[in-house]
Design a protein around this motif. Structure first.
Motif, short mmCIF file in Angstrom:
data_model
loop_
_atom_site.label_atom_id
_atom_site.label_comp_id
_atom_site.label_asym_id
_atom_site.label_seq_id
_atom_site.Cartn_x
_atom_site.Cartn_y
_atom_site.Cartn_z
N ASP A 1 -0.17 4.18 2.78
CA ASP A 1 -0.02 3.99 4.22
C ASP A 1 0.90 2.79 4.44
O ASP A 1 0.50 1.65 4.25
N ASN B 1 0.84 -1.19 0.00
CA ASN B 1 0.00 0.00 0.00
C ASN B 1 0.89 1.25 0.00
O ASN B 1 1.57 1.52 0.99
N ASP C 1 -0.38 -0.05 6.59
CA ASP C 1 -1.71 -0.58 6.28
C ASP C 1 -1.66 -1.65 5.19
O ASP C 1 -2.22 -1.50 4.12
#
Length: 346
Positions: A237, A234, A240
């Protein structure tokens, strides 16, 4: 008599099926931190850990040879590598290993395919950015950008036609004394593919190899485990998880992103993927992921599409058989090539 024959046939079938069934293999994994200045991970199935470690060590040793041959920063005793070619630019041809010849021939094909968006002869420009980035990371308060003048001067020495390859003599010569090769956009993927094409040599029929994020699957998971599930990082982020999960079977997944190597100047980040046209970091996307059968091609395409507009990259990817792409934009939106989602999984 018929019952005896029937029983005999059943016994034959049972023995036949049992004989064809392979014993269940175990899953093992290991990693190395010294190859291509990045992390190499190997996940594979084998009868026992000793067998797996033996196979993994053979892969390590062969990848280490590629690492030394394709290195542009270090010399190695008895090894004529890319650095030696650079050191002798404008002076003389250098006799090199066929692995270097093959890489540079592939590099010229990639240059033609991507209309120059991937250019291993771009090293004079990339070195300037590399030096500024290294200084900026070491001394962030004094971080600086290259000037347009020094970049434009270096860009006069990036003509790939000045990379002269003599296959018969196995030599490479840089006809421009100011030219420098930088194979970072293709070397890891090319080496990874070369290793996986010879999987039988290492005793693997089911494995997953990642060289600095250049991921290549050898077959499916053993024991009827299905495709290998590999996550795309990702880019929005770092804490994340994944942007998308992709299933691989004898395929490669490579991502180029702004988060890997960068430095900061006046509160703005400057990553390492330099657009050959602007001579500055490309700013179309935050990451581009390529899915295709060949890891070397995937590596080249991830850089090429990162340096192209979405429209230009989408047009190119549709012309390449069995290649798919995912683009992550700075505004948080994501686009896919025509069939990419067919390979996503949960």
């Amino acid at each position: 008599m018929k019952r005896i024959i029937a029983l005999w046939l059943c016994v034959l079938i049972v023995f036949s099926i049992t004989g064809c069934m392979k014993p269940k293999q175990n899953r093992y994994e290991t990693e190395f931190l010294t190859l291509f200045d990045t992390m190499t991970q190997i996940v594979g199935y084998a009868d026992n850990e000793e067998s797996f470690q033996k196979s993994a060590q053979l892969i390590h040793d062969d990848l280490e040879e590629y690492h030394e041959l394709y290195n542009i920063y270090e010399d190695y005793p008895g090894v004529n590598n890319i650095k030696m070619i650079n050191d002798n630019a404008g002076i003389k041809p250098i006799v090199v290993n066929k692995k270097i010849i093959d890489l540079l021939l592939f590099a010229k094909e990639a240059y033609a395919l991507t209309d120059g968006k991937v250019n291993v002869a771009f090293g004079s420009v990339l070195k300037i950015w590399h030096d500024h980035r290294e200084d900026g990371i070491e001394n962030p308060e004094d971080a600086t950008l290259p000037t347009e003048e020094e970049l434009e001067t270096a860009a006069r020495h990036v003509d790939i036609e000045d990379v002269v390859i003599d296959q018969e003599k196995s030599t490479v010569y840089l006809a421009d004394a100011q030219m420098r090769l930088d194979v970072g956009a293709i070397a890891k993927g090319f080496a990874t593919e070369a290793i996986c094409e010879n999987a039988e040599k290492y005793g693997f029929s089911s494995a997953l190899i990642s060289v600095g994020g250049n991921v290549r699957a050898i077959g499916e998971k053993a024991n009827n485990g299905g495709v290998w599930k590999v996550g795309i990082r990702n880019p929005y982020d770092q804490n994340d998880g994944t942007l998308s999960l992709v299933g691989l079977d004898d395929q490669s997944l490579v991502t180029s992103g702004v988060y890997e190597r960068y430095y900061t100047v006046n509160h703005k980040q400057y990553h390492h993927i330099i657009n050959p046209e602007t001579l500055f970091p490309a700013d179309y996307f935050v990451s581009v992921s390529i899915l295709c059968n060949d890891s070397g091609l995937a590596d080249a395409l991830s850089t090429a599409l990162f340096n192209m507009s979405y429209e230009e990259g989408a047009k190119l990817i549709e012309t390449i058989p069995d290649a798919e792409a995912l683009w992550a934009f700075s505004d948080g939106s994501v686009s896919y090539s025509t069939h990419f989602k067919e390979f996503t999984t949960e």
